[in-house]
Design a protein around this motif. Structure first.
Motif, mmCIF file in Angstrom:
data_model
loop_
_atom_site.group_PDB
_atom_site.id
_atom_site.type_symbol
_atom_site.label_atom_id
_atom_site.label_comp_id
_atom_site.label_asym_id
_atom_site.label_seq_id
_atom_site.Cartn_x
_atom_site.Cartn_y
_atom_site.Cartn_z
ATOM 1 N N ALA A 24 34.289 1.965 -7.421
ATOM 2 C CA ALA A 24 33.891 0.707 -8.057
ATOM 3 C C ALA A 24 32.460 0.344 -7.711
ATOM 4 C CB ALA A 24 34.838 -0.401 -7.628
ATOM 5 N N THR A 25 32.066 0.615 -6.477
ATOM 6 C CA THR A 25 30.683 0.371 -6.062
ATOM 7 C C THR A 25 30.185 1.627 -5.391
ATOM 8 O OG1 THR A 25 31.055 -1.979 -5.703
ATOM 9 C CG2 THR A 25 29.146 -1.031 -4.622
ATOM 10 N N GLU A 26 29.003 2.008 -5.787
ATOM 11 C CA GLU A 26 28.411 3.217 -5.236
ATOM 12 C C GLU A 26 27.030 2.840 -4.727
ATOM 13 O OE1 GLU A 26 27.627 7.520 -7.295
ATOM 14 O OE2 GLU A 26 28.878 6.049 -8.292
ATOM 15 N N GLY A 37 31.569 -1.325 -14.205
ATOM 16 C CA GLY A 37 32.279 -2.295 -15.043
ATOM 17 C C GLY A 37 31.966 -3.743 -14.728
ATOM 18 N N PHE A 38 30.885 -3.971 -14.005
ATOM 19 C CA PHE A 38 30.564 -5.332 -13.553
ATOM 20 C C PHE A 38 30.382 -6.303 -14.735
ATOM 21 C CE2 PHE A 38 27.939 -8.707 -11.770
ATOM 22 C CZ PHE A 38 28.401 -8.840 -10.470
ATOM 23 N N ALA A 39 29.829 -5.794 -15.842
ATOM 24 C CA ALA A 39 29.537 -6.672 -16.987
ATOM 25 C C ALA A 39 30.723 -6.810 -17.940
ATOM 26 C CB ALA A 39 28.313 -6.146 -17.750
ATOM 27 N N SER A 158 19.967 -3.722 -13.923
ATOM 28 C CA SER A 158 20.060 -2.943 -15.156
ATOM 29 C C SER A 158 21.503 -2.895 -15.648
ATOM 30 C CB SER A 158 19.533 -1.532 -14.845
ATOM 31 O OG SER A 158 19.882 -0.638 -15.852
ATOM 32 N N VAL A 159 21.711 -3.324 -16.882
ATOM 33 C CA VAL A 159 23.056 -3.423 -17.461
ATOM 34 C C VAL A 159 23.180 -2.401 -18.591
ATOM 35 C CG1 VAL A 159 24.660 -4.962 -18.684
ATOM 36 C CG2 VAL A 159 23.100 -5.912 -16.953
#
Ligand SMILES: O=C(O)CCC(=O)C(=O)O
Ligand SMILES: [Mn+2]
Length: 226
Positions: A24-26, A37-39, A158-159
């Motif tokens: 999920a977080t790198e 998938g944060f956005a 950056s999205v």
């Protein structure tokens, strides 16, 4: 060069059914993170908001100082927009195409940028520029540094939306090794602090189709320009 804590294999196939699940977080640098998938929770209102921005400031293919037409189409919103032409790169308050100020940065964009910056340890980020890139299959962005901003103490957020990309994250010299980071719809990357001026780019986009965005990838990058 420092070792990167990347769990992404050196080679991978974005489209393989047996591709390993991504964390999920790198962490891809001391001050750089990929938030998978944060956005996504905001995508539904994000797309019509983006359309409204683009109605005011449509995508265009700008010319580099060297005379090349950029394959990636660009627009901006916020107090400052980024432009390039034969005279060079710059931030300006006015969209040279319309002669009008760039569209205001939508509250939702700001919220997303702030939340991601906060998650990466950069509290109170107030970006004044949001560059919007449109990639179609075959387009790419060569390795570069984001260095036209005065607010280098603030990160770049950056999205990514739409079809996948392979983001290249390098070091402080163009020739440094790069890590290949697959980016998917809804992923957000933040790099700041000692990583703020690291070279990065996007490999040629592979043919693909996204359910909502079709054959394109949209990327927003939030910065503090001034
Ligand atoms: O499209 C991306 O993921 C990166 C875009 C970028 O580096 C830029 O707009 O400066
Ligand atoms: Mn960049």
């Amino acid at each position: 060069m420092m070792q990167l804590k990347s769990t992404t294999p050196a080679t991978f196939d974005l489209f393989a059914d047996d591709a390993p699940p991504l964390p999920a977080t790198e962490q891809i640098g001391p001050c750089s993170f990929v938030f998978r998938g944060f956005a996504l929770p905001m995508v539904e209102p994000l797309l019509p908001t983006l359309e409204a921005v683009l109605a005011q400031a449509p995508f265009r293919n700008m010319v580099t100082p060297g005379g090349h037409i950029m394959s990636v189409a660009l627009s901006s919103c916020g107090e400052f927009g980024w432009t390039t032409d034969r005279r060079g790169y710059k931030y300006s308050r006015i969209d040279p195409q319309s002669g009008q100020p760039w569209p205001a940065m939508p509250e939702l964009f700001l919220k997303l940028a702030q939340a991601a910056a906060d998650a990466a340890g950069f509290a109170d980020f107030i970006p004044d520029a949001c560059l919007i890139n449109r990639y179609i299959p075959g387009t790419k962005m060569s390795l570069h540094q984001d260095k036209d901003e005065l607010g280098l103490q603030w990160p770049v957020v950056s999205v990514s939306l739409g079809i996948p990309a392979r983001f290249l994250f390098g070091g402080h010299a163009r020739s440094d090794a790069t890590t290949k980071v697959p980016l998917f719809h809804g992923d957000v990357v933040v790099w700041g602090g000692e990583d703020r001026l690291r070279y990065h780019g996007v490999m040629p986009i592979k043919q693909a189709e996204h359910a909502q965005l079709g054959e394109q990838r949209i990327n927003f990058t939030f910065r503090k320009a001034r």
